[in-house]
Design an enzyme around this catalytic site. Structure first.
Site, PDB file in Angstrom:
ATOM      1  N   SER A 128       0.814  -1.209   0.000  1.00  0.00           N
ATOM      2  CA  SER A 128       0.000   0.000   0.000  1.00  0.00           C
ATOM      3  C   SER A 128       0.847   1.258   0.000  1.00  0.00           C
ATOM      4  O   SER A 128       1.941   1.280   0.551  1.00  0.00           O
ATOM      5  CB  SER A 128      -0.927   0.030   1.215  1.00  0.00           C
ATOM      6  OG  SER A 128      -1.676   1.228   1.195  1.00  0.00           O
ATOM      7  N   HIS A 186      -7.680  -3.337   4.805  1.00  0.00           N
ATOM      8  CA  HIS A 186      -7.066  -2.002   4.762  1.00  0.00           C
ATOM      9  C   HIS A 186      -7.803  -1.133   3.748  1.00  0.00           C
ATOM     10  O   HIS A 186      -8.171   0.005   4.016  1.00  0.00           O
ATOM     11  CB  HIS A 186      -5.575  -2.128   4.399  1.00  0.00           C
ATOM     12  CG  HIS A 186      -4.947  -0.844   3.921  1.00  0.00           C
ATOM     13  ND1 HIS A 186      -5.171  -0.332   2.656  1.00  0.00           N
ATOM     14  CD2 HIS A 186      -4.121   0.038   4.528  1.00  0.00           C
ATOM     15  CE1 HIS A 186      -4.510   0.803   2.512  1.00  0.00           C
ATOM     16  NE2 HIS A 186      -3.862   1.052   3.640  1.00  0.00           N
TER      17      HIS A 186
HETATM   18  C1  6PG Z   1      -3.249   1.440  -1.572  1.00  0.00           C
HETATM   19  C2  6PG Z   1      -4.542   1.679  -2.282  1.00  0.00           C
HETATM   20  C3  6PG Z   1      -4.514   1.040  -3.644  1.00  0.00           C
HETATM   21  C4  6PG Z   1      -5.572   1.610  -4.577  1.00  0.00           C
HETATM   22  C5  6PG Z   1      -6.943   1.110  -4.259  1.00  0.00           C
HETATM   23  C6  6PG Z   1      -8.010   2.018  -4.832  1.00  0.00           C
HETATM   24  O1  6PG Z   1      -3.322   0.821  -0.528  1.00  0.00           O
HETATM   25  O2  6PG Z   1      -2.210   1.887  -2.040  1.00  0.00           O
HETATM   26  O3  6PG Z   1      -5.571   1.118  -1.565  1.00  0.00           O
HETATM   27  O4  6PG Z   1      -4.567  -0.312  -3.461  1.00  0.00           O
HETATM   28  O5  6PG Z   1      -5.515   2.981  -4.557  1.00  0.00           O
HETATM   29  O6  6PG Z   1      -7.056  -0.144  -4.868  1.00  0.00           O
HETATM   30  O7  6PG Z   1      -9.179   1.316  -4.810  1.00  0.00           O
HETATM   31  P1  6PG Z   1     -10.476   1.784  -5.553  1.00  0.00           P
HETATM   32  O8  6PG Z   1     -10.096   2.044  -6.982  1.00  0.00           O
HETATM   33  O9  6PG Z   1     -11.384   0.632  -5.395  1.00  0.00           O
HETATM   34  O10 6PG Z   1     -10.936   3.039  -4.889  1.00  0.00           O
END
Ligand code: 6PG
Length: 475
Positions: A128, A186
């Site tokens: 993340s 998360h």
């Molecule tokens: C992270 C984010 C990443 C992404 C999400 C967005 O932890 O870096 O969560 O994984 O930004 O997948 O998810 P959506 O497109 O469903 O809002």
């Protein structure tokens, strides 16, 4: 073979992770199906460290030191399976394939089991922090065998974000799907956080009438206190941004339909299966769906009316909203941890909630100052029935409840939807109620379906003969 680790898939996340490994002194093998991407990476950033580019997957695998470590950063789904099969065919027992994408944990379990049969390790890991995090230090949530973590862990820990106390934001969470499960939750919490912030914005903008530029300042101020978090910081940035083309606040020219790639939906689907009420995440996911359900919105916008009475906003409403946001956020995290604990019990993962919150302290999208306190709460009592029962958090939510109630009731009177704030408060009130109307539901179930009930005063299972003489039978 010289490479300490390899990366397959050199889109932004993959190439940024490869650069992060290289910048930390690791020799990184890099491979992309379209070789031009590999060449681009080396041309632009080859001087940042030791890269070993390969045009053929065979050469990529051959360039890795044993046990080989290949991290795949490709599209979740079929692309992942194809790459895993190709890599597995070239690898030897003891080697490991690391999937750093947002994979569904059930797929990770299936892939881990299949590779284990071949003597290979499959490490499903959450990563993340977006593109910048991948380059400068993401939070990393690996699942997989203890043995794989022995040689892989130090490399991942080296490139991960570091918490304020210097601890790497990376630790092995448990076997097979544990890492991807934690990453999924998360993201669910991320949805909930964003929804709550959105509601706070809506109440203060549409309700009180504060302009985005001023709200940007409000959020910056909040970010200096207990709400200090990446998402609040980002909110201030977005609200303060003016569209160059129109001169309007950017937030006013963005189409109000929230997208989603699926991790929030997965979180809710699995929570339903596990029977864990993650109402904050569910409301946030449904709120995105409502925003994008254009047919219904278009059909309703000119037909359904709002409140007719003028609403007086409480004197210190901005502070009320801040407190409601904090309390609702704590509820959402409490629910997310409940879901992780339930899955951990179901799948026998042995996830330590303290390690989970500790590694969310930096690098990830939901990083926030209060994760330090959450970490302490789980560390001092891993058996807490709910995060809300940790003395510190009990105090925060009880201190906030008057403000929280003013916000939810004022929102209802003003006709501004606050599914996040409202459902969080309902959850709080549900937990603290000594008696719930579930007793009546049990009576109804027994009436129409002889589903039976338990009594408060006696052991056993009972049924009332509703259609007969209404005497009670003990079963
Ligand atoms: C992270 C984010 C990443 C992404 C999400 C967005 O932890 O870096 O969560 O994984 O930004 O997948 O998810 P959506 O497109 O469903 O809002």
């Amino acid at each position: 073979s010289t490479a300490d680790i390899g990366v397959v898939g050199l889109a932004v996340m993959g190439s940024n992770l490869a650069r992060n490994f290289a910048r930390h002194g690791f020799t990184v093998a890099v491979y992309n199906r379209t070789h031009a991407k590999t060449t681009e990476l080396i041309e632009a950033h080859g001087d940042e460290g030791d890269f070993v580019p390969s045009e053929a997957l065979e050469d990529f695998v051959a360039s890795l030191k044993r046990p080989r470590k290949a991290m795949i950063m490709v599209q979740a789904g079929n692309a992942t399976d194809a790459v895993i099969d190709q890599l597995a065919a070239l690898m030897e027992p003891g080697d490991m394939i690391i999937d750093g994408g947002n994979a569904h944990f059930e797929n990770t379990r299936r892939r881990e089991a299949a590779l284990r049969e071949k003597g290979l390790h499959f490490v499903g890991t959450g990563v993340s922090g977006g593109e910048e995090g991948a380059l400068l230090g993401p939070a990393i949530m690996p699942g997989g065998s203890e043995e794989s973590y022995e040689s892989l862990g130090p490399i991942l820990e080296a490139i991960s974000a570091k918490a304020p106390d210097g601890t790497p934001c990376c630790s092995r969470l448990g076997p097979d799907g544990a890492g991807h499960f934690v990453k999924m939750v998360h993201n669910g919490i991320e949805y909930s956080d964003m929804q709550l912030i959105g509601e706070a914005y809506d109440l203060l903008r549409r309700g009180v009438g504060i302009e985005p530029a001023d709200l940007a300042k409000t959020f910056s101020e909040w970010n200096a206190g207990e709400l200090d978090s990446y998402l609040i910081e980002v909110t201030a940035e977005v609200l303060g941004h003016v569209d160059a083309a129109t001169g309007k606040p950017l937030v006013d020219v963005i189409v109000d339909q929230a997208g989603q790639k699926g991790t929030g939906r997965w979180t809710v689907q699995i929570a339903l299966d596990l029977g864990v009420p993650v109402t904050g995440i569910a409301e946030a996911t449904f709120a995105r769906a409502l925003s994008s359900g254009t047919k219904q919105r278009e059909g309703a916008v000119d037909v359904l009316t709002g409140p007719t009475a003028k609403v007086d906003f409480p004197a210190d409403f901005v502070e009320d909203v801040r407190q409601a946001l904090y309390a609702s956020k704590i509820v959402a995290y409490a629910q997310g941890f409940d879901q992780i604990a339930a899955a951990s019990a179901e799948y026998d993962w042995g996830i330590d909630l303290g390690s989970c919150s500790a590694l969310w302290r930096a690098g990830c999208i939901i990083r926030a100052r209060f994760l330090d306190r959450i970490t302490e709460a789980w560390r001092s009592n891993p058996e807490l029935p709910t995060l809300l029962a940790a003395p510190e958090f009990t105090k925060i939510v009880t201190d906030a409840q008057d403000a929280w109630r003013r916000v939810v009731s004022t929102a209802a009177l003003a006709g501004i939807p606050t599914p996040g704030f409202s459902s969080a408060l309902a959850y709080y009130d549900g937990l603290r109620s000594r008696r719930l109307p579930a007793a009546l539901i049990q009576g109804q179930r027994d009436f129409f379906g002889a589903h039976t009930y338990k009594r408060v005063d006696r052991e056993g299972t009972f049924h009332t003969d509703w259609s007969g003489d209404r005497s009670e039978i003990q079963l």
